[in-house]
Design a protein around this motif. Structure first.
Motif, PDB file in Angstrom:
ATOM      1  N   VAL A 135       0.848  -1.198   0.000  1.00 49.47           N
ATOM      2  CA  VAL A 135       0.000   0.000   0.000  1.00 49.47           C
ATOM      3  C   VAL A 135       0.884   1.249   0.000  1.00 49.47           C
ATOM      4  O   VAL A 135       0.655   2.209  -0.760  1.00 49.47           O
ATOM      5  CB  VAL A 135      -0.950   0.002   1.210  1.00 49.47           C
ATOM      6  N   LYS A 136       1.912   1.238   0.839  1.00 44.56           N
ATOM      7  CA  LYS A 136       2.839   2.373   0.893  1.00 44.56           C
ATOM      8  C   LYS A 136       3.685   2.464  -0.373  1.00 44.56           C
ATOM      9  O   LYS A 136       3.981   3.564  -0.859  1.00 44.56           O
ATOM     10  CB  LYS A 136       3.730   2.239   2.126  1.00 44.56           C
ATOM     11  N   ILE A 137       4.071   1.312  -0.914  1.00 42.97           N
ATOM     12  CA  ILE A 137       4.868   1.304  -2.140  1.00 42.97           C
ATOM     13  C   ILE A 137       4.063   1.880  -3.314  1.00 42.97           C
ATOM     14  O   ILE A 137       4.557   2.738  -4.058  1.00 42.97           O
ATOM     15  CB  ILE A 137       5.332  -0.130  -2.470  1.00 42.97           C
ATOM     16  N   ILE A 138       2.835   1.425  -3.469  1.00 40.16           N
ATOM     17  CA  ILE A 138       1.994   1.918  -4.577  1.00 40.16           C
ATOM     18  C   ILE A 138       1.704   3.402  -4.413  1.00 40.16           C
ATOM     19  O   ILE A 138       1.701   4.163  -5.394  1.00 40.16           O
ATOM     20  CB  ILE A 138       0.685   1.099  -4.645  1.00 40.16           C
ATOM     21  N   SER A 139       1.500   3.828  -3.164  1.00 38.61           N
ATOM     22  CA  SER A 139       1.274   5.250  -2.913  1.00 38.61           C
ATOM     23  C   SER A 139       2.489   6.082  -3.330  1.00 38.61           C
ATOM     24  O   SER A 139       2.343   7.157  -3.936  1.00 38.61           O
ATOM     25  CB  SER A 139       0.970   5.470  -1.426  1.00 38.61           C
ATOM     26  N   ALA A 140       3.684   5.551  -3.026  1.00 39.97           N
ATOM     27  CA  ALA A 140       4.908   6.257  -3.414  1.00 39.97           C
ATOM     28  C   ALA A 140       5.105   6.250  -4.929  1.00 39.97           C
ATOM     29  O   ALA A 140       5.551   7.242  -5.512  1.00 39.97           O
ATOM     30  CB  ALA A 140       6.115   5.609  -2.725  1.00 39.97           C
ATOM     31  N   ILE A 141       4.745   5.157  -5.585  1.00 42.29           N
ATOM     32  CA  ILE A 141       4.881   5.070  -7.039  1.00 42.29           C
ATOM     33  C   ILE A 141       3.966   6.083  -7.730  1.00 42.29           C
ATOM     34  O   ILE A 141       4.362   6.758  -8.691  1.00 42.29           O
ATOM     35  CB  ILE A 141       4.573   3.636  -7.521  1.00 42.29           C
ATOM     36  N   LEU A 142       2.735   6.200  -7.240  1.00 43.99           N
ATOM     37  CA  LEU A 142       1.770   7.112  -7.857  1.00 43.99           C
ATOM     38  C   LEU A 142       2.179   8.578  -7.729  1.00 43.99           C
ATOM     39  O   LEU A 142       1.721   9.422  -8.513  1.00 43.99           O
ATOM     40  CB  LEU A 142       0.388   6.901  -7.243  1.00 43.99           C
ATOM     41  N   LYS A 143       3.027   8.873  -6.741  1.00 47.09           N
ATOM     42  CA  LYS A 143       3.474  10.251  -6.540  1.00 47.09           C
ATOM     43  C   LYS A 143       4.662  10.621  -7.426  1.00 47.09           C
ATOM     44  O   LYS A 143       5.062  11.787  -7.472  1.00 47.09           O
ATOM     45  CB  LYS A 143       3.849  10.468  -5.069  1.00 47.09           C
ATOM     46  N   MET A 144       5.233   9.611  -8.115  1.00 40.94           N
ATOM     47  CA  MET A 144       6.381   9.886  -8.976  1.00 40.94           C
ATOM     48  C   MET A 144       5.939  10.686 -10.198  1.00 40.94           C
ATOM     49  O   MET A 144       4.926  10.356 -10.835  1.00 40.94           O
ATOM     50  CB  MET A 144       7.039   8.572  -9.427  1.00 40.94           C
TER      51      MET A 144
END
Length: 323
Positions: A231-240
């Motif tokens: 969940v945290k990884i996908i959230s960080a990816i979407l912010k790229m």
């Protein structure tokens, strides 16, 4: 581990239960006599592919300095576990497909189940450690080398073994001290907890609670940790900001997610689903996913999804071609 197992199994209760009969019969797919030869060749080919694929993956990650990273440390540990995991069950399956005597001794069944649970439980915790590795790499890239040092990686591995060794000694001992009915036919390809509980002639409520507790420890809790990490990884990816950057980062996680889905999905169905005649046949088929298919697909999935591994494999194959 073997010494611990033998010491525990050689108690009075265990000896009394063992002396009641010579062993169990693994039915497997004996209801399909015309397909025994085909199944033997199929399982033999798969087993050879597992040994070759995972062995080559280990060799590449050990010999190539470019792959000396925490992620590949976990991947080669996973490949080694897969080789050991399948070697506990598949050789006996192959023997049973070509001989009329499909029995397995009482001690042999207990030892097979113990090592299968030990290696499977270690793999569950290792997959959770790999999810944490990806979380640190993507969400805290500047501190990745400091956090994911060799000491921590080895600590994750040895902690997984330290938790699994005593837990499954107790679980297997508790299960094999149950009295079993006259029928000692295990409706499965190998000794596993659900089909063995079906043979018990006693109240299995406590045993089922033990199984659910172990499943919670090695399946549910690691799965929740993996889920929260991604969940945290996908959230960080979407912010790229970069689309190419998002695709590249997500590609490094997709192979891990695929393996997790196959392994955890099949294991949860087998160990946490309610028992019934219909579900028994389904479980016998689903258990092949985490016993055979996941170990077979792991090196393929990680090799195809990782550019570094494909480059190293190319170097290895070209070197073999020249020699």
């Amino acid at each position: 581990i073997i010494a611990i197992s033998v010491d525990v199994f050689e108690t009075n209760m265990f000896k009394e239960n063992r002396s009641a009969f010579s062993g169990f019969t693994l039915l497997g797919y004996s209801e399909l006599p015309n397909l025994q030869g085909f199944l033997f060749m199929l399982f033999l080919s798969i087993y050879g592919g597992i040994i070759l694929g995972n062995g080559m993956f280990i060799y590449v990650t050990v010999t190539d300095p470019a792959l000396d990273t925490p992620m590949y440390f976990f991947l080669k540990s996973l490949s080694f576990l897969e080789i050991c995991y399948t070697s506990v069950t598949i050789p006996k399956i192959l023997v049973n497909l070509v001989v009329e005597d499909q029995t397995i001794s009482f001690i042999g069944c207990a030892v097979q189940m113990y090592f299968m649970l030990l290696l499977g439980g270690t793999e569950c915790l290792l997959l959770a450690a790999m999810a944490y590795d990806r979380y640190v790499a993507i969400c805290h890239p500047l501190h990745y080398k400091v956090i994911m040092n060799r000491k921590l990686c080895l600590g994750f591995l040895f902690l997984s073994l330290a938790i699994n060794v005593p837990m499954h000694v107790g679980q297997v001992y508790f299960l094999f001290t149950l009295p079993f009915c006259d029928s000692h036919e295990i409706d499965n390809l190998f000794c596993d907890i659900p089909p063995l509980l079906d043979l018990a002639c006693a109240d299995i409520h406590k045993s089922q609670l033990f199984v659910f507790a172990a499943a919670a420890l090695f399946l549910v809790i690691p799965f929740c940790l993996i889920f929260s990490s991604y969940v945290k990884i996908i959230s960080a990816i979407l912010k790229m900001p970069s689309v190419n950057g998002r695709k590249k980062v997500f590609s490094t996680c997709s192979s891990h997610l695929t393996v997790i889905s196959l392994f955890y999905g099949s294991a949860i169905i087998v160990y946490l689903s309610p028992r019934s005649n219909e579900i028994t046949e389904i479980n016998k088929l689903v258990s092949l996913f985490y016993i055979i298919l996941v170990p077979m697909f792991n090196p393929v999935i990680y090799s195809l999804r990782n550019k570094e591994v494909k480059v190293s494999l190319g170097k290895l194959l070209s070197g073999l071609g020249r020699s």
